[in-house]
Design a protein around this motif. Structure first.
Motif, PDB file in Angstrom:
ATOM      1  N   ASP A 131     -49.987  80.950  27.276  1.00 12.90           N
ATOM      2  CA  ASP A 131     -48.662  81.652  28.058  1.00 12.90           C
ATOM      3  C   ASP A 131     -47.994  81.110  28.677  1.00 12.90           C
ATOM      4  O   ASP A 131     -46.369  81.147  29.481  1.00 12.90           O
ATOM      5  CB  ASP A 131     -48.300  83.401  28.305  1.00 12.90           C
ATOM      6  N   ALA A 132     -49.108  80.234  29.961  1.00 17.30           N
ATOM      7  CA  ALA A 132     -48.066  79.572  30.799  1.00 17.30           C
ATOM      8  C   ALA A 132     -46.831  78.209  30.604  1.00 17.30           C
ATOM      9  O   ALA A 132     -46.713  78.027  31.450  1.00 17.30           O
ATOM     10  CB  ALA A 132     -49.062  79.238  32.105  1.00 17.30           C
ATOM     11  N   TYR A 133     -47.484  77.855  29.762  1.00 13.83           N
ATOM     12  CA  TYR A 133     -46.861  76.542  29.202  1.00 13.83           C
ATOM     13  C   TYR A 133     -46.142  77.320  28.096  1.00 13.83           C
ATOM     14  O   TYR A 133     -47.388  76.385  27.256  1.00 13.83           O
ATOM     15  CB  TYR A 133     -47.097  75.625  29.054  1.00 13.83           C
ATOM     16  N   SER A 134     -46.013  78.214  27.280  1.00 13.35           N
ATOM     17  CA  SER A 134     -45.526  79.074  25.853  1.00 13.35           C
ATOM     18  C   SER A 134     -44.924  77.158  24.983  1.00 13.35           C
ATOM     19  O   SER A 134     -44.748  77.341  23.773  1.00 13.35           O
ATOM     20  CB  SER A 134     -44.537  79.458  25.977  1.00 13.35           C
ATOM     21  N   ASP A 135     -43.912  76.441  25.876  1.00 18.81           N
ATOM     22  CA  ASP A 135     -43.303  75.068  24.827  1.00 18.81           C
ATOM     23  C   ASP A 135     -44.272  74.169  24.603  1.00 18.81           C
ATOM     24  O   ASP A 135     -43.763  73.360  24.358  1.00 18.81           O
ATOM     25  CB  ASP A 135     -42.455  74.703  25.854  1.00 18.81           C
ATOM     26  N   GLU A 136     -45.299  74.233  25.362  1.00 21.71           N
ATOM     27  CA  GLU A 136     -46.607  73.021  25.194  1.00 21.71           C
ATOM     28  C   GLU A 136     -47.609  73.339  24.208  1.00 21.71           C
ATOM     29  O   GLU A 136     -48.406  74.407  24.305  1.00 21.71           O
ATOM     30  CB  GLU A 136     -46.887  72.420  26.686  1.00 21.71           C
ATOM     31  N   LEU A 137     -48.092  72.311  23.377  1.00 22.60           N
ATOM     32  CA  LEU A 137     -49.249  72.516  22.809  1.00 22.60           C
ATOM     33  C   LEU A 137     -50.685  71.754  23.609  1.00 22.60           C
ATOM     34  O   LEU A 137     -50.253  70.634  23.182  1.00 22.60           O
ATOM     35  CB  LEU A 137     -48.633  72.114  21.700  1.00 22.60           C
ATOM     36  N   PHE A 138     -51.705  71.872  23.353  1.00 24.56           N
ATOM     37  CA  PHE A 138     -52.608  71.756  24.355  1.00 24.56           C
ATOM     38  C   PHE A 138     -53.491  70.672  22.806  1.00 24.56           C
ATOM     39  O   PHE A 138     -54.055  72.059  21.674  1.00 24.56           O
ATOM     40  CB  PHE A 138     -53.498  71.823  25.168  1.00 24.56           C
ATOM     41  N   GLU A 139     -54.473  70.071  23.034  1.00 25.31           N
ATOM     42  CA  GLU A 139     -55.291  69.816  22.119  1.00 25.31           C
ATOM     43  C   GLU A 139     -56.733  69.832  22.464  1.00 25.31           C
ATOM     44  O   GLU A 139     -57.192  69.442  23.557  1.00 25.31           O
ATOM     45  CB  GLU A 139     -54.733  68.124  21.084  1.00 25.31           C
TER      46      GLU A 139
END
Length: 389
Positions: free
Chosen positions: A226-234
């Motif tokens: 939620d802290a970086y809702s526009d980013e996807l981590f792998e």
């Protein structure tokens, strides 16, 4: 008021009856075989943790004299981060060194006596009792000397413990003490700091028992926070833990996902929404799964491709299926070899080329009905049609 609405309802009824009386036009739905990515996923939620997180404490009792690190301080392995007041510890070391010197002198004195008495005893000039007394005094003084040296080592070590060093490279995420505070060392080490390595994080995900059988070590994972809702981590799965957790009659299993964190965006405690790729095939030839269940029908509509050949005469081996390929105005039964599927799309290993047009279904619609025809607001809406605003 009733008379005002009767014409409107009558008009709606006539519209619906007229629509039902129209002839239905049949069309053939087709798709082209195209290359793409075939995936099947399992979703879960989890909590982000640091792979390496160390509680830094003290093994000696004393008063905090200096603190060299605070919350969010970046520290390196071996860096001095705190000091305990050393006066008492230094005095303990001085006392231990004095005891060592005293014990050494006693031991050397008794050693000299023993060597002298031994020479006399060998010549039968003193009794056995006197010689045994000298021997005992030597052994006792040697033991006291060894103990004094051990006490000195402990005192020196305790003095060294007054200086607290970081055991790892990382960031201080917690500080438990203030300058002037007394820390007491007992059976448990008094905690001063918590240091975490934020370069390498992990997600502890909770996977439902119905999906855990598909999750394997090494599978790719993407997740969001939620802290970086526009980013996807792998990340990737590094461990599937077999110990179940039951809460409200729901059984879940922990899955550990490694997550590199070079930018330090991920911090301990964040909630992650995981997507685990239990199947991920890239650049494969794909067709909708329903293409393999399509059965053509012969009809008099010359606009529709007509089936040519009988699929029932085809011999299908393992992993082979029949599809109907569009060839001009004809439908040709074609055998293809299939691979993995996610239920929606299926991999085609061989049998057709990229771009081949394949029949998937028949669909019907009222013939001659213009797409932009006005429709009564009281008539049924077509599925998927947006209402005008």
């Amino acid at each position: 008021m009733t008379k005002k609405f009767l014409p409107l309802f009558a008009a709606s009824s006539l519209f619906i009856m007229a629509a039902c009386n129209k002839e239905q036009a049949t069309t053939l739905d087709t798709v082209k075989a195209e290359r793409g990515e075939l995936t099947e996923t399992v979703t879960a939620t989890g909590t982000i943790e640091s792979v390496t997180q160390v509680d830094v404490g003290t093994q000696v009792t004393g008063i905090i004299d200096k603190l060299y690190a605070d919350f969010n301080s970046v520290v390196t392995k071996g860096q001095l981060i705190a000091e305990i007041e050393k006066t008492l510890l230094q005095s303990d070391l001085t006392s231990a060194e004095a005891n060592v010197e005293s014990a050494r002198l006693t031991y050397e004195y008794n050693l000299t006596n023993y060597q002298r008495d031994k020479a006399l005893h060998d010549k039968k000039l003193i009794s056995d009792y006197e010689f045994q007394t000298s021997t005992k005094d030597l052994e006792v003084s040697k033991t006291a000397y060894d103990k004094a040296k051990a006490d000195r080592v402990r005192a020196a070590k305790n003095l060294n413990y007054a200086e607290i060093y970081s055991p790892i490279d990382g960031i201080v995420i917690s500080r438990e003490v203030e300058v002037g505070q007394t820390v007491v060392s007992n059976m448990n080490v008094a905690n001063l700091y918590t240091i975490a390595d934020l370069d390498n994080m992990q997600v502890i995900g909770n996977v439902d028992e119905a999906d855990i059988g598909q999750v394997k070590v090494g599978q790719a994972v993407t997740f969001s926070v939620d802290a970086y809702s526009d980013e996807l981590f792998e990340g990737h799965v590094t461990q599937v833990r077999l110990n179940p957790t039951t809460e409200s009659n729901v059984v879940t299993y922990e899955v550990v996902v490694a997550a590199p964190n070079p930018e330090h965006k991920l911090i301990p405690g964040l909630t992650a929404n995981l997507t685990i790729y239990v199947m991920r095939e890239k650049d494969v030839l794909l067709l909708p799964t329903k293409a393999f269940t399509f059965e053509p029908t012969a009809n008099d509509d010359k606009k529709l491709p007509q089936p040519q050949g009988d699929a029932s005469n085809l011999t299908l081996e393992k992993n082979q299926k029949c599809i109907w390929v569009i060839n001009g105005d004809r439908l040709i039964p074609t055998v293809v070899t299939t691979g993995v599927t996610n239920g929606i799309k299926t991999e085609v290993i061989s049998g057709i080329a990229d771009g081949t047009e394949v029949a998937v279904d028949y669909s019907t619609a009222p013939s001659g009905a213009p797409s932009n025809a006005e429709q009564s607001p009281f008539a049924p809406q077509r599925p998927g049609r947006n209402n005008k605003k």
